[in-house]
Scaffold this motif. Sequence first.
Motif, PDB file in Angstrom:
ATOM      1  N   THR A  24       2.184  -7.283  -2.957  1.00 42.89           N
ATOM      2  CA  THR A  24       2.265  -5.817  -3.010  1.00 42.89           C
ATOM      3  C   THR A  24       1.603  -5.197  -1.794  1.00 42.89           C
ATOM      4  O   THR A  24       2.153  -4.266  -1.167  1.00 42.89           O
ATOM      5  CB  THR A  24       1.591  -5.307  -4.290  1.00 42.89           C
ATOM      6  N   TYR A  25       0.419  -5.676  -1.418  1.00 45.10           N
ATOM      7  CA  TYR A  25      -0.281  -5.137  -0.249  1.00 45.10           C
ATOM      8  C   TYR A  25       0.490  -5.443   1.030  1.00 45.10           C
ATOM      9  O   TYR A  25       0.574  -4.602   1.931  1.00 45.10           O
ATOM     10  CB  TYR A  25      -1.689  -5.732  -0.178  1.00 45.10           C
ATOM     11  N   HIS A  26       1.071  -6.636   1.123  1.00 44.50           N
ATOM     12  CA  HIS A  26       1.839  -6.984   2.312  1.00 44.50           C
ATOM     13  C   HIS A  26       3.038  -6.063   2.491  1.00 44.50           C
ATOM     14  O   HIS A  26       3.365  -5.646   3.609  1.00 44.50           O
ATOM     15  CB  HIS A  26       2.302  -8.442   2.209  1.00 44.50           C
ATOM     16  N   ARG A  27       3.702  -5.731   1.402  1.00 48.48           N
ATOM     17  CA  ARG A  27       4.843  -4.805   1.499  1.00 48.48           C
ATOM     18  C   ARG A  27       4.405  -3.434   1.987  1.00 48.48           C
ATOM     19  O   ARG A  27       5.094  -2.795   2.786  1.00 48.48           O
ATOM     20  CB  ARG A  27       5.524  -4.692   0.133  1.00 48.48           C
ATOM     21  N   LYS A  28       3.269  -2.977   1.519  1.00 49.48           N
ATOM     22  CA  LYS A  28       2.764  -1.681   1.978  1.00 49.48           C
ATOM     23  C   LYS A  28       2.446  -1.711   3.465  1.00 49.48           C
ATOM     24  O   LYS A  28       2.712  -0.745   4.194  1.00 49.48           O
ATOM     25  CB  LYS A  28       1.519  -1.298   1.181  1.00 49.48           C
ATOM     26  N   ARG A  29       1.874  -2.813   3.935  1.00 50.44           N
ATOM     27  CA  ARG A  29       1.578  -2.936   5.362  1.00 50.44           C
ATOM     28  C   ARG A  29       2.850  -2.917   6.188  1.00 50.44           C
ATOM     29  O   ARG A  29       2.902  -2.303   7.248  1.00 50.44           O
ATOM     30  CB  ARG A  29       0.819  -4.243   5.617  1.00 50.44           C
ATOM     31  N   ARG A  30       3.905  -3.577   5.705  1.00 45.92           N
ATOM     32  CA  ARG A  30       5.172  -3.566   6.435  1.00 45.92           C
ATOM     33  C   ARG A  30       5.761  -2.164   6.491  1.00 45.92           C
ATOM     34  O   ARG A  30       6.313  -1.745   7.507  1.00 45.92           O
ATOM     35  CB  ARG A  30       6.154  -4.525   5.774  1.00 45.92           C
ATOM     36  N   GLU A  31       5.634  -1.415   5.396  1.00 40.30           N
ATOM     37  CA  GLU A  31       6.134  -0.034   5.402  1.00 40.30           C
ATOM     38  C   GLU A  31       5.367   0.818   6.409  1.00 40.30           C
ATOM     39  O   GLU A  31       5.966   1.638   7.120  1.00 40.30           O
ATOM     40  CB  GLU A  31       6.000   0.556   4.009  1.00 40.30           C
ATOM     41  N   MET A  32       4.064   0.621   6.490  1.00 35.46           N
ATOM     42  CA  MET A  32       3.258   1.361   7.470  1.00 35.46           C
ATOM     43  C   MET A  32       3.664   0.978   8.888  1.00 35.46           C
ATOM     44  O   MET A  32       3.729   1.834   9.781  1.00 35.46           O
ATOM     45  CB  MET A  32       1.775   1.070   7.244  1.00 35.46           C
TER      46      MET A  32
END
Length: 660
Positions: A583-591
Motif C-alpha cells: 500500500t505504501y509503495h503504491r502511494k509513493r509511485r503515485e507521488m
Amino acid sequence: MDLYQKIRTIPTQPGCYLYKNAEGEVIYVGKAKNLRARVRSYFLDASQANAKTGSLMREAVDVEYITVANEHEALALENNLIKQKKPRFNILLRDDKTYPYIKLTLSDRYPKVFVTRRLRKDGSAYFGPYFPGNLAYRLVDLIHRTFLIPSCKVDLSRYHPRACLQYYIKRCLGPCVEGLTTPEAYRQTVRDVQLFLEGKPNELEQSLTTRMEEAAETQQFELAARLRDQLVTLHQMQDKQRIATTDNEDADVFGYHYENEMLAVNLFHMRGGKIVDRRDFFWEDLPEFLSETLNENPDEANPNLEPNPKVSAPEIDEDAPAALDIVQHTAVSELGGTFNPAEFFSALLKQLYLDQSYVPRSVLVPVEFPDRVILAELLTERTGRRVEILAPQRGEKRSLVDLVCQNAKQSYDQRFRVLQPSIKAIQEALQDALTLEELPRRIECFDISHIQGAETVASMVVWEDGAMKKSDYRKFQVKTVTGVDDFASMREIIQRRYKRLLDDNKPFPSLILIDGGLGQLHAAYAALEEIGVTLQPLASIAKKEEIIYVYGQENEPVVLDRRSPVLHLVQKIRDESHRFAVTYHRKRREMRDRDSELLAIPGVGPRTRQRLLEHFGSIRGIKQASPDALTAVVSTATAESIRAHFDTESKATALPVLND
C-alpha cells in the motif's frame, strides 16, 4: 496382459475407465467420449508432469473400462462408480448432511406419511428436499392435523382391537380399527395429500369444494366441516406462498475459499427468490487435488486435471518399458501445485445432483468447468424441465456468488482459525516452537516492497497481546540503497529502527519477524550486531515453503503443521506487513507520477500533465504514444515537443558505454 497391451484393446466408444493399484483397489474413475484416446493420453510426458496424474500413474498397474451409449450415460455412470468405489484420486463429497424428504407410502394398504432422509425404490412417493430442514416436519404435522393421515409405526396390514390416542384427538382417520374409516375414503384423503405435496392447489381446492358441498347436501356436517377446514388451510398456504414468492426463482448458489490445502465451500439454497438455508462443506489435506498447468499458453491450458484427449498419445511399442518406469523421472514433489476449482466443482455437482429427485432451475457456480453444459443437459433430461448451470461473470448473479464466497471465507476462518486455543496458549506454543526465553507479548514484522528497485520502501507492523496494534505501524523509505538489493534494504531499515529505540532508551520487542528467507534474516542480524544488539530474538518466514528460520538455529528450521494456530498467527502478521508495504509503495509511485518529468518539457504545465496522465494512464503510456495519439490531448506543437523529449531520452540510453 500388461497395461500397454490392454490399452490397445480398449474401444473408442464413450464410457468410464477405472485405474487399479497392485492390491486391486480402484484408485481413480474417469469418463471419456473416446475411452482409448483418454486412457492413452495419460502416458504423455506433459500429462505425467501434472502432480496428480504423475502420482496416479506411479500407482496404477491395471485399467478396466465400461462402455455406454453416449456421454450423458458416461457422466451418470462415473458418478455412481465414484460413490461406490470411493477412489483416492477422485474428489469425494465428505459432507454427511442430507436434507429431509416427505415420504408417502403408496404401496401400503393404508399409506402413511413420514419425514425421511433416504430415498429408496420401494414404491413410495417422495417429495422434497425441504429447506430449512424443519419445514418437512412442520408440513407433516400440518398433514396430520388437517388430512388425518398417520405416521405411526402401527402395522396397518391388519386390524387392531382399538385405536390409539391419535384417533381420539382428531389426528388420525383410524385405519387400524375396522369400521372407523373405509378404504375408499382413505384413498381419497391420500390423493388429497398427494395434490397438496405436489403443489397443485387449484385441483385440490376444486376437489375439496365439490366434496364439501356434497357432504352438506347429504347432511354429513362433520365431514363437511373437516373438508372446510382443509380448504381454509390450503388458502392460508397459498397466501403465504404469494407473499414469499416475488421473483419465483429457485436457485442453488455456490462459493468457496481455499487456503493451505484446506477448502471451505458454501451452498446457499434460494427458494421463491429468498435464501432459505445454507450448507457448509469442508475438506482438509487436499494434496491429491492439486494441479500444475505446465502449458505456457493459458489459452491452451486444460482446466481439467485429466489429460487432454485431443492431444494424441504416442504409439505404444512392443518393446516399451513398463508403465511404472515411464514416470520415474517425474519429480512431482518438486512441482508447485495450485487448487483447481474447475475439476472440483465438476465432481461436486455430479455427486450432489445426479441422484436427487429435485434440482432447482438455476445452479450458480463461481468458475466455469468442462462438464457444465453436459451436466445441465443430463439434469434437464432427468427432471423433465430445464436446468441451467451458470458461472456468471457480472451483474446481480455474480454479486450473489461473491456473497456466498465471502461466507465461505468466514466458514473457513470459523473451522480452521477462529476455533483455536486462547491467545496465551498460542503465545506459549510460539515460545516453545521458536525456543524463546520469554512469552512473546510483542512482535514487530518487516517487509520490503519495490518494482525492480524503483521506489523501494519498507513496512513494520506490530502484533501485541493478541491483536494487531495499528497505532504502532511504521513505514520507511529506503535511502542508501539503489537498485534491487533486498538484503541491503532490510539491513538499513532494521538498523534505523532499533538504533532509534536504543537512543530513546525504549524496550525492544519480544520477537523481530522478517518476511523472507535466510538472506533477509542474516541481513537483519548484521544490522542489529552493528549497533551492539546480539541477544534479540530474530526469525524469518519464507513465503513459498512457509518455513520459519530462527537465527542461531538455521540448520533446524521450524516446520509447523499447516493447521497449527501458531503458523496461522505468524502468517497473519507476515501477510499484514506485506499488505502495508505494498500500500505504501503504491502511494509513493503515485507521488512520483505527480512530480513527473513531464513538467520539464516546454509547453507542459500541471494541467496538461494531469490530462496526459489521465488519458494515457502512466508515463510509460505517454512515452509509447504516437504524435497522432498525443494531439488528441494537446496541441500539435506540444505533441512534437513531448515526442522529441522522449526520442532524445531513448537515444541517450541506447548509446554504448565506453570503458577506459
